[in-house]
Design an enzyme around this catalytic site. Structure first.
Site, PDB file in Angstrom:
ATOM      1  N   HIS A 159      56.672   9.385  48.512  1.00  0.00           N
ATOM      2  CA  HIS A 159      55.854  10.586  48.736  1.00  0.00           C
ATOM      3  C   HIS A 159      54.396  10.271  48.369  1.00  0.00           C
ATOM      4  CE1 HIS A 159      54.211  14.594  48.427  1.00  0.00           C
ATOM      5  NE2 HIS A 159      55.214  14.974  49.188  1.00  0.00           N
TER       6      HIS A 159
ATOM      7  N   GLU B  96      54.265  12.701  57.005  1.00  0.00           N
ATOM      8  CA  GLU B  96      53.479  13.704  56.295  1.00  0.00           C
ATOM      9  C   GLU B  96      52.022  13.268  56.223  1.00  0.00           C
ATOM     10  OE1 GLU B  96      55.989  16.214  53.482  1.00  0.00           O
ATOM     11  OE2 GLU B  96      55.435  14.444  52.367  1.00  0.00           O
TER      12      GLU B  96
HETATM   13  P1  PGA Z   1      53.542  21.217  51.637  1.00  0.00           P
HETATM   14  O1  PGA Z   1      54.114  19.869  51.040  1.00  0.00           O
HETATM   15  O2  PGA Z   1      54.605  21.802  52.540  1.00  0.00           O
HETATM   16  O3  PGA Z   1      53.242  22.069  50.447  1.00  0.00           O
HETATM   17  O4  PGA Z   1      52.316  20.878  52.409  1.00  0.00           O
HETATM   18  C1  PGA Z   1      54.871  18.984  51.801  1.00  0.00           C
HETATM   19  C2  PGA Z   1      55.178  17.764  50.983  1.00  0.00           C
HETATM   20  O5  PGA Z   1      54.291  17.299  50.247  1.00  0.00           O
HETATM   21  O6  PGA Z   1      56.300  17.244  51.018  1.00  0.00           O
END
Ligand code: PGA
Length: 251
Positions: free
Chosen positions: A96, A164
């Site tokens: 992440h 992401e």
């Molecule tokens: P968010 O986070 O939905 O708050 O943007 C997603 C993540 O970091 O996995």
């Protein structure tokens, strides 16, 4: 293609066992609303046992937010893949961007992937650029992050990719990625995966989107963005928002 998958990354939003238990028990009771959608709840480590227990016998699965590169021994403060497996965790988020920001790197993520696979966990590998460049340099970032899969046969079987873009994390739906941009990126990810692993395997890997996935944008992102589901942060810790996202993912 497989079922849609939605992973709740609770980060540090939900911290008490009472709140976690109430959330997952209610979710479980309402699971008919999102039947057919695969759901994973990833709480902070201290709440894993509570969540595992509350989900016992349910289709909803417990996941961890991180795993150690070590499997046992003198490593104060770390949590190993086998210890997660022992308590009944099935999935684990790896790489992440909030872990990257703490100094973890691709070399460590590759080891974490191996550890997760050896323990029989499903790894959810996060990738994504910190910013978009007009000349497309962000694609090089994604390519480099995916290159850790090269030669990693063991981790491929159950692998899930979560794309992401870091610039879209923790904002609102209006600042999230547009479906059209997402389609291009998903196509690029599939093509790149096929460079590093067997083409047939590459086609089977679910690709999730994460970064301000909210009830108002998930429908379009699913329809036009060609993703197989979502990794949801802030909206996954608010019960009503999360249920709406799950309902939108029902086929
Ligand atoms: P968010 O986070 O939905 O708050 O943007 C997603 C993540 O970091 O996995």
């Amino acid at each position: 293609m497989k079922k849609r998958l939605v992973v709740a990354n609770w980060k540090m939003y939900i911290q008490s066992p009472q709140e976690a238990k109430k959330f997952v028990s209610t979710l479980r009771r309402r699971s008919r609303l999102f039947s057919g959608v695969e759901v994973v709840i990833a709480p902070t480590h201290t709440l894993l046992s509570t969540v595992v227990l509350a989900l016992k016998g349910s289709q909803i699965k417990p996941g961890a937010q991180d795993v150690s590169i070590f499997d046992s021994g003198a490593h104060t403060g770390y949590v190993s893949a086998s210890s997660l497996k022992h308590i009944g965790v099935t999935h684990v988020i790896i790489s992440h961007s909030e872990r990257r920001a703490q100094g973890e790197n691709d070399e460590m993520f590759r080891i974490e992937l191996e550890r997760a696979a050896q323990a029989g966990l499903t790894p959810i590998l996060c990738i994504g650029e910190t910013e978009r460049h007009v000349d497309g340099a962000h694609f090089n970032v994604i390519e480099k992050q995916l290159s850790i899969l090269s030669g990693l046969k063991s981790a491929i079987d159950k692998l899930v990719i979560a794309y992401e873009p870091v610039w879209a994390i923790g904002k609102t739906a209006s600042e999230a990625m547009r479906p059209q941009e997402l389609t291009e990126t998903v196509i690029f990810i599939r093509k790149t995966l096929a460079d590093y692993i067997d083409r047939k395997d590459a086609l089977k890997i679910p690709i999730l989107y994460g970064g301000s996935a909210e009830p108002s944008n998930v429908g379009d992102l699913l329809k036009e963005g060609q993703v197989n589901g979502f990794l949801v942060g802030h909206a996954s810790a608010e019960f009503d928002s999360f249920i709406q996202i799950l309902k939108a993912c029902k086929k």
